[in-house]
Design an enzyme around this catalytic site. Structure first.
Site, PDB file in Angstrom:
ATOM      1  N   TYR A   1       2.256   9.409 -11.713  1.00 38.96           N
ATOM      2  CA  TYR A   1       1.734   8.912 -10.290  1.00 38.96           C
ATOM      3  C   TYR A   1       0.933   7.760 -11.620  1.00 38.96           C
ATOM      4  O   TYR A   1       0.836   6.649 -10.868  1.00 38.96           O
ATOM      5  CB  TYR A   1       0.850   9.540  -9.669  1.00 38.96           C
TER       6      TYR A   1
ATOM      7  N   ASN B   1       1.018  -1.780   0.155  1.00 41.96           N
ATOM      8  CA  ASN B   1      -0.423  -0.059   0.248  1.00 41.96           C
ATOM      9  C   ASN B   1       0.826   1.453  -0.108  1.00 41.96           C
ATOM     10  O   ASN B   1       0.588   2.274  -0.990  1.00 41.96           O
ATOM     11  CB  ASN B   1      -1.602  -0.128   1.170  1.00 41.96           C
TER      12      ASN B   1
ATOM     13  N   THR C   1       1.571   6.486 -13.810  1.00 39.52           N
ATOM     14  CA  THR C   1       2.727   5.586 -15.110  1.00 39.52           C
ATOM     15  C   THR C   1       2.928   4.691 -13.505  1.00 39.52           C
ATOM     16  O   THR C   1       3.212   3.087 -14.205  1.00 39.52           O
ATOM     17  CB  THR C   1       3.189   5.932 -15.810  1.00 39.52           C
TER      18      THR C   1
END
Length: 255
Positions: free
Chosen positions: A156, A91, A158
């Site tokens: 971000y 995460n 990509t």
């Protein structure tokens, strides 16, 4: 802390706040012992203490997922103290917006380093522990920005597209080890991070494009992760589940 927890040990990177914290708390409620691995070790320890105080088992640990030596240290501790890793939730992530003309190389490299390389490094360390027990669950947190392009999200978006690709690659490689690898792609979620990054124009744009006309809650993302970590999801691997209020399904919303 006992390593003989009923469901095993779940490592949640970036688990000290926002979506990661919600995931850690949900997996604790499901019965997992939680290792909250975060750059903010003080906050990670505070969340772990709160989980433990309310009947769960948790430990907060420092990690910089973009640094190989930091990830190695985390898993050396995990191996020595708990001896297992049954669930890994990748995460940890960073986000910022900038047009191409203002995107600095350092920001590109740090975004890829945390969001993509970090997930690879933690997975490489977790898989041997999962293989030792004959099963495992890996859930990567991607984003709707990895599926549909949005303004200012060159780095971000990509990185999140790469996470979706990495999920598929890992899934086919680890399938015969009884290790499933899936991704959850949140839409806009009401967290401290989105409050800091999303301008009012961004927020209004999302509200126009999300059929449910609201931001999601971290607990709604955590619920999808919980399912993918359960026995009910034992035959699901290599997929990305959007939790986005209908954003990716939508076209024209008015007649």
């Amino acid at each position: 802390m006992s390593a003989d927890h009923q469901l095993g040990v779940a490592v949640v990177t970036g688990g000290a706040a926002g979506i990661g914290e919600a995931i850690a708390r949900r997996l604790s409620a499901d019965g997992f012992m939680i290792v909250i691995a975060d750059l903010d070790s003080e906050r990670a320890e505070a969340v772990a203490s709160d989980i433990s105080a309310t009947g769960g088992e948790a430990s907060g640990r420092h990690v910089d997922v973009s640094a190989a030596e930091s990830v190695t240290a985390l898993f050396e501790w995990l191996t020595d103290h708990l001896g297992r890793c049954d669930v890994l939730v990748n995460n940890a992530g960073i986000a910022s917006t900038a047009p191409l003309s203002e995107l600095r190389l350092e920001r590109w490299e740090s975004t890829i380093g945390v969001n993509v390389t970090g997930a690879l490094l933690t997975t490489q360390h977790a898989v041997p522990l999962m293989r030792n027990r004959g099963r495992g669950r890996i859930v990567n947190i991607s984003s709707i920005s990895g599926v549909r392009a949005s303004a200012g999200r060159i780095a971000y978006g990509t990185s999140k597209a790469a996470i979706i690709g990495l999920t598929r690659q890992l899934a086919i490689e680890l399938a015969t080890d009884n290790i499933t690898v899936n991704s959850v792609a949140p839409g806009p979620v009401d967290t401290d991070l989105t409050r800091a990054v999303h301008t009012e124009a961004t927020r209004q744009s999302y509200l126009r494009l999300v059929p449910m006309n609201r931001y999601g809650r971290p607990e709604e993302i955590a619920a999808a992760v919980s399912f993918l970590c359960s026995e009910d999801a034992s035959y699901i691997t290599g997929h990305t589940i959007p939790v986005d209020g209908g954003f990716l399904a939508a076209g024209v919303l008015e007649i």
